[in-house]
Design a protein around this motif. Structure first.
Motif: not given
Length: 699
Positions: A3, A303, A332-335, A337, A352-353, A365-366, A368
């Motif tokens: 991060k 965030e 935040t954006l998560e795969a 979602s 997928k990200i 995985n995400s 931010t």
């Protein structure tokens, strides 16, 4: 993935005129930042950021490429943009989401036409900038002349924070005007730098340049002004702090120098990115609008705030399909979602990200707040659309896309290729908002429109090679426009009775030319006392917009017309959306005929750089092509001619210019504005349309 703290993040772009050295600078950044282990070269076709086959063959950047790298303790999201005007949309959408930019100038060419264009684009999005004067090793390079041109042509408050030691081939060191020390390069790769004392013979110039820098800073920074007026010694730390404040506030542009190709000065550019360009926390909060209430809201970089992002680019990957490049402004954006497309009001699932490194992907995985990455799995989302949560919908201001100026007919060679061509055109139109596809009913032709000959050439090359479609193409044609010249009132009435329920729609429009050229078609509703029910007004607007796609003179799209709906009537039983759509269409077409319609043609801003002895031939040739000379200037031992010229007159101009000047002149050109076509040319176009059903050449 580790991060990154927001204050340690930089979202930057490399922007410049074509051939100033953007991609070479980007390649050096990746090399010194440890992302690449060998230097990629544009002329060899080995540049990481020029990954498309068409880019490698031509040695130019066509599409903006994104990557991520680290320098010292910061993380940099870097976008390398094209310099050719045909691909200006790539610069436009990149600047929309970037927090800062490195503007590359050629040490010889200085401020060139496309430099002015990208500078205006950066001004429009209020992007803080640092300047890098490249190619200082080239014959004719003049650092101080480039800064002088920045003041005169760009109207910017710029000052050198570095000074080149040695000229042209003898360029071998860079003086830091803030710390008053010299960086001397020990090896060809530019990895080994030695800090030395400034040679005594260079000190007078260094002191003079240092004073200019302090004076320029004092103009925009109160703290420096106070110290300067009181004759206080200003420390290097105070200068750096003031430069950062002024750059972030968009009041000052520090100028650096070097030679990216000879590996000199790029690490110092990275230091300047770290020290002076803003993090997502330093830039003003982006504004958005609530789609339901219409109220404006600020999206703060946090965030913990609800997720909000902008899709700024769509690309097609042969393996994973559609990829949407997004800049996350909050949350935040998560795969895996679900997110909400506020522009289209639909739910989308992110499967997928990926973090992009040119055309290579690294799964995450995400992502931010503050980050730039790509989302896979979005079916409906296009360029310029806002992604957020369904509970907290918000709309970020959309981007401005330029209108195409050139079009070409295209058709498949066989029935089997018909479907493949349609699919390829749809994907390319999704990727590139400055590329348009339309169908001409009169001739049955599919027409593709773009920003210039090179733009359409690349599109056709991709259709043939990337999408494997066999197609035939016609000659490029100018994308003319139609408009009216006077204010008129027009009535549209659609009545149909064929047994059973009929159709009734009646509207009255006031139509007039737009005050500002380039505004397009605007529709205003001024209906009073319920003359037309509210539910039918959008249908009238649809009819107007639909009718504007094909004008009354030669079937070209209509532009720059203000349409006001002022009156009408309805039937309680027979009125319908279809009837009012038809009434709107009839009223618009009728109004256009009454309003003194004229044809408009695209005018290009052209700059020709030519040796003195060929000046007369070039000006004579331009004048014969209906060009209006705007200015003449001197650039080293060359002359520059700036003019406005109709696009119709400059097809294959490169060949013509070469033959006029023994191949010694060059030119750059970009769309500038539309103006009325002279009557004798307009008559030919209209006559051609009347006799063949279209001015476009059939295949």
């Amino acid at each position: 993935m580790e991060k990154i703290a927001l204050e340690k993040l930089r979202n930057i772009g490399i922007i410049a005129h074509i051939d100033a050295g953007k991609t070479t600078t980007s390649e050096r950044i990746l090399f010194y930042a440890g992302k690449n282990y060998k230097l990629g070269e544009v002329h060899d076709g080995t540049a990481t950021m020029d990954w498309m086959v068409q880019e490698q063959e031509r040695g130019i950047t066509i599409t903006s490429a994104a990557t991520t790298c680290t320098w010292k303790d910061i993380s940099i999201n870097l976008i390398d943009t094209p310099g050719h005007v045909d691909f200006t949309i790539e610069v436009e959408r990149s600047l929309k989401v970037l927090d800062g930019a490195v503007v590359v100038f050629c040490g010889v060419g200085g401020v060139q036409p496309q430099t002015e264009t990208v500078w205006r684009q950066a001004d429009r999005y209020q992007v803080p900038r640092i300047a890098f004067v490249n190619k200082m090793d080239r014959t004719g390079a003049n650092f101080l002349e480039v800064i002088d041109q920045m003041h005169k042509r760009l109207g910017t408050n710029a000052a050198a924070i570095q000074y080149p030691l040695g000229k042209e081939a003898s360029f071998n060191g860079i003086v830091d005007l803030i710390e008053k020390r010299m960086f001397y390069y020990m090896d060809d790769l530019g990895k080994e730098m030695e800090i030395r004392e400034i040679p005594p013979e260079a000190m007078p110039e260094v002191i003079k340049m240092h004073t200019v820098m302090v004076e320029r800073l004092a103009e925009v920074d109160d703290k420096i002004m106070e110290d300067y007026l009181h004759g206080k010694e200003i420390s290097a730390a105070e200068l750096k702090s003031a430069i950062r404040r002024s750059v972030v506030a968009n009041k000052f542009v520090p100028v650096l120098c070097g030679s990216a190709f000879k590996n000199k000065g790029v690490q110092l550019v990275l230091d300047a990115v770290k020290d002076y360009l803003p993090s997502p926390l330093d830039v003003p909060a982006i504004k958005g609008m609530h789609p339901e209430t219409g109220e404006f809201e600020e999206i703060k970089a946090s965030e913990k705030a609800p997720f909000c992002a902008l899709c700024f680019k769509v690309a097609t990957d042969p393996y994973v399909g559609k990829i949407n490049y997004v800049r996350v402004y909050s949350g935040t954006l998560e795969a895996g979602s679900y997110i909400y497309n506020a522009s289209k009001r639909v739910r989308e699932r992110v499967t997928k990200i990926v973090k992009m490194h040119a055309n290579h992907q690294e799964i995450a995985n995400s992502i931010t707040c503050g980050d730039i990455a790509a989302a896979v799995g979005l079916k409906e989302t296009k360029t310029g659309e806002t992604l957020c949560t369904e509970k907290n919908p918000i709309l970020i201001e959309a981007m401005r896309f330029p209108e195409p100026v050139l079009q070409q007919a295209i058709e498949p060679k066989s029935k089997d290729a018909q479907e493949k061509l349609g699919l390829a055109l749809h994907k390319l139109e999704e990727e590139d908002p400055s590329f348009r596809v339309s169908y001409n009913q009169e001739t049955g032709q599919t027409l593709i429109a773009g920003m210039g000959q090179l733009h359409l050439e690349i599109i056709i090359d991709r259709i043939l090679r990337e999408f494997n479609v066999e197609a035939q193409v016609g000659q490029p044609q100018v994308a003319y426009r139609e408009t009216l010249t006077k204010k008129i009132r027009s009535v549209g009435k659609f009545i149909s009775q064929s047994g059973g329920r009929g159709q009734y729609g009646h509207c009255v429009l006031e139509m007039e030319p737009q005050e500002t050229p380039g505004t397009g078609i605007t529709f205003e509703d001024k209906i009073k006392s319920g003359a037309i029910p509210r539910e039918f007004i959008p249908a009238v607007k649809q009819g107007v917009i639909g009718s504007a796609k094909s004008g009354v003179l030669a079937g070209y799209p209509v532009t720059d017309v203000k349409v006001i709906l002022v009156d009408g009537s309805f039937h309680e039983v027979d009125s319908s959306e279809l009837a009012f759509k038809m009434a709107g269409s009839l009223a618009f077409s009728d109004g256009l005929r009454k309003g003194g319609p004229i044809l408009l043609e695209p005018i290009m801003d052209i700059e020709v750089v030519v040796p003195e002895e060929f000046m007369g031939q070039v000006i004579g040739d331009l004048s014969s092509r209906r060009a209006k000379i705007a200015s003449l200037a001197q650039r080293l031992n060359l002359r520059t001619v700036r003019a406005h010229i109709p696009l119709a007159e400059v097809f294959n101009y490169a060949t013509i210019l070469r033959s006029l000047t023994q191949g010694r002149a060059s030119y750059t050109m970009e769309p500038s504005f539309y103006t009325e076509v002279p009557s004798h040319i307009s008559e030919k176009i209209i006559t051609g349309f009347a006799s063949t059903g279209s001015t476009r050449k059939s295949l």
